[in-house]
Structure formats: structure tokens, C-alpha cells
Design a protein around this motif. Structure first.
Motif, short mmCIF file in Angstrom:
data_model
loop_
_atom_site.label_atom_id
_atom_site.label_comp_id
_atom_site.label_asym_id
_atom_site.label_seq_id
_atom_site.Cartn_x
_atom_site.Cartn_y
_atom_site.Cartn_z
N GLU A 194 0.83 -1.21 0.00
CA GLU A 194 0.00 0.00 0.00
C GLU A 194 0.86 1.25 0.00
OE1 GLU A 194 -3.28 0.57 -0.26
OE2 GLU A 194 -3.60 -1.56 -0.60
N GLY A 195 1.97 1.22 0.74
CA GLY A 195 2.87 2.36 0.75
C GLY A 195 3.48 2.62 -0.61
N ILE A 196 3.87 1.56 -1.29
CA ILE A 196 4.44 1.70 -2.64
C ILE A 196 3.42 2.34 -3.58
CG2 ILE A 196 5.29 0.45 -4.65
CD1 ILE A 196 6.38 -1.69 -2.75
N VAL A 197 2.20 1.82 -3.55
CA VAL A 197 1.16 2.31 -4.46
C VAL A 197 0.84 3.77 -4.16
CG1 VAL A 197 -1.26 2.06 -5.13
CG2 VAL A 197 0.16 0.03 -4.83
N THR A 198 0.70 4.11 -2.88
CA THR A 198 0.36 5.49 -2.50
C THR A 198 1.42 6.47 -2.97
OG1 THR A 198 -0.82 4.71 -0.54
CG2 THR A 198 -0.19 7.02 -0.58
N HIS A 199 2.69 6.16 -2.72
CA HIS A 199 3.76 7.05 -3.15
C HIS A 199 3.86 7.13 -4.67
CE1 HIS A 199 5.87 6.37 0.97
NE2 HIS A 199 5.02 7.38 1.02
N SER A 200 3.64 6.01 -5.33
CA SER A 200 3.71 6.00 -6.79
C SER A 200 2.68 6.93 -7.40
CB SER A 200 3.51 4.57 -7.32
OG SER A 200 4.52 3.71 -6.85
N ILE A 201 1.50 6.97 -6.81
CA ILE A 201 0.42 7.81 -7.33
C ILE A 201 0.67 9.28 -7.01
CG2 ILE A 201 -2.03 8.38 -7.05
CD1 ILE A 201 -2.49 5.38 -6.62
N THR A 202 1.12 9.56 -5.79
CA THR A 202 1.23 10.95 -5.36
C THR A 202 2.46 11.67 -5.91
OG1 THR A 202 2.26 10.17 -3.30
CG2 THR A 202 -0.11 10.62 -3.26
N VAL A 203 3.60 10.96 -6.03
CA VAL A 203 4.80 11.64 -6.52
C VAL A 203 5.29 11.09 -7.85
CG1 VAL A 203 5.50 12.16 -4.16
CG2 VAL A 203 6.44 10.14 -5.29
N GLY A 204 4.67 10.02 -8.33
CA GLY A 204 5.07 9.43 -9.61
C GLY A 204 6.00 8.23 -9.42
N THR A 205 5.94 7.30 -10.35
CA THR A 205 6.70 6.06 -10.21
C THR A 205 8.21 6.27 -10.27
OG1 THR A 205 6.47 5.65 -12.60
CG2 THR A 205 4.83 4.64 -11.14
N ARG A 206 8.63 7.27 -11.04
CA ARG A 206 10.08 7.50 -11.15
C ARG A 206 10.65 8.02 -9.84
NH1 ARG A 206 13.50 8.21 -15.42
NH2 ARG A 206 11.75 8.19 -16.87
#
Length: 220
Positions: free
Chosen positions: A171-183
Motif C-alpha cells: 500500500e505504501g508503494i502504491v500510495t507514493h507512486s500515485i502521489t509523486v510518480g513512479t520515477r
């Protein structure tokens, strides 16, 4: 007198509504979408929509149920193929990584978070989120249990606890990926770290380590 719809036709109409709603929720999130937006997306009349759903909330929840069903059917397909459970896990995480990298804005996930986290004070939504969370934990623990029954894993702790730990990590990975971008979030690196962590908790049986690490390298 209007002709009666067959069950098959009803299912088609309902699916058409849900597909249209999904497109709208992906574009606009949950909060800014109106029932009018969904109606316009379907190309149907308001009267037709009301035969199936009364509110935006009802449509959204039906869409989540439909996606859950599709996921469970996909998981059943993978397990029925008698693939190693670790390979199934890698396939699931690889698919999620691909979805995050390829779908601008994270697909349906932002709308999901809006509905449940922004609306967490609503007791019915909070209860629904708890139920969905527990189903997800049980589903993943059952998958790990299948691996244990096949002699693939020697877990170092309770499978339910492992499922909760990796769920929080995920969930942490997904949340950060959405909010700041996958890169910027380093999503690919994080998923690989998640696999390595899960590997350490499952302790694959002797003689299978090379196969497990080779599969894990698919995310590198």
C-alpha cells in the motif's frame, strides 16, 4: 409496452454502465464525478440508468465488486495452471507495477482512496473498507498456504501476519507512486525490495532458491 430484457441483456447493460463509470472515475477521481457524468458517458438515458443504479455511490461499489470478481477469477486461473506459487506472486506484483507505470494517475486507485480514506468518517464506508481489507489479507494468506502445502515454503512466522506485513508495504508503494510518480518513488526498486523481503519471510524449500531469485529478477 416495452419488451422484457433477458438476463443476458441486463448483464450487458449493467456492464456497459460500469465500464463507462470506470472511465469517468479514472479521469476525474471520485469526488468530482457526478451521476450526470456517468450517464453522459454511457450514452443511455437517465431512466435506463435508474433501472440498474440509483446513485453514484451505488455504481462505484458495484464497480469495485466487479473488479474483485475479475481479480479472483484471474487468481483462480493462475493457481489452476499449477504454477509455482512464487511465480504467481511475481506475476501479480509485475502486473501491478505495469499498471502503475502505464496508467496515468494510477487508474482506479486514486478514486478508491478518495472514496474510502477521504470518506472514512462514514461508518458504512469504514466498515466496507475493513471487510475488503480482511478479504484481501485472507486471499493472500490462502495463496501462501497453497505454497506451504506444496512444499514450496518454510515460513518463519504466521501466514496471516506475513500477509498483513506485505500488504502494508504494498500500500505504501502504491500510495507514493500515485502521489509523486513512479520515477521519483522508485516504484520498480521498491517492488523488488518487497519481493526480497517476502522471500526472507517465506524461506523457500532447499533446492529451489535459484528458481525463486531468477523469477524475482523479472522486476529489476
Amino acid at each position: 409496452m416495452s419488451p422484457r430484457l433477458t438476463d443476458h441483456r441486463k448483464e450487458q447493460r449493467s456492464r456497459q454502465i460500469l465500464d463507462a463509470a470506470k472511465s469517468v472515475f479514472i479521469r476525474k477521481g471520485y469526488g468530482s464525478v457526478s451521476l450526470k457524468d456517468i450517464i453522459e458517458e454511457t450514452g443511455m438515458s437517465r431512466g435506463w440508468i435508474y433501472l440498474y443504479y440509483q446513485t453514484k455511490e451505488e455504481i462505484f461499489e458495484a464497480l469495485l465488486d466487479h473488479q474483485d470478481l475479475e481479480y479472483e477469477q484471474y487468481l483462480e486461473y493462475l493457481t489452476a495452471a499449477s504454477s509455482p506459487v512464487w511465480q504467481i506472486i511475481v506475476t501479480l506484483y509485475t502486473q501491478q507495477l505495469h499498471d502503475l507505470e502505464q496508467t496515468e494517475g494510477g487508474g482506479m486507485v486514486p478514486a478508491f482512496y478518495e472514496y474510502f480514506l477521504v470518506g472514512w468518517r462514514d461508518s458504512s464506508r469504514r466498515e466496507m473498507l475493513k471487510q475488503r481489507y480482511e478479504r484481501g489479507i485472507v486471499r493472500f494468506a490462502d495463496l501462501l498456504r497453497l505454497g506451504v502445502s506444496r512444499g514450496e515454503f518454510n515460513p518463519v512466522m504466521d501466514l496471516g501476519q506475513i500477509s498483513r506485513l506485505v500488504s502494508s508495504f504494498q500500500e505504501g508503494i502504491v500510495t507514493h507512486s500515485i502521489t509523486v510518480g513512479t520515477r521519483q518513488a522508485g516504484t520498480r526498486l521498491q517492488f523488488n525490495a518487497l519481493l526480497n523481503y517476502l522471500y526472507s519471510l517465506l524461506q523457500p524449500s532447499a533446492g529451489k532458491a535459484k528458481d525463486f531469485f531468477d523469477l524475482g529478477e523479472e522486476l529489476l
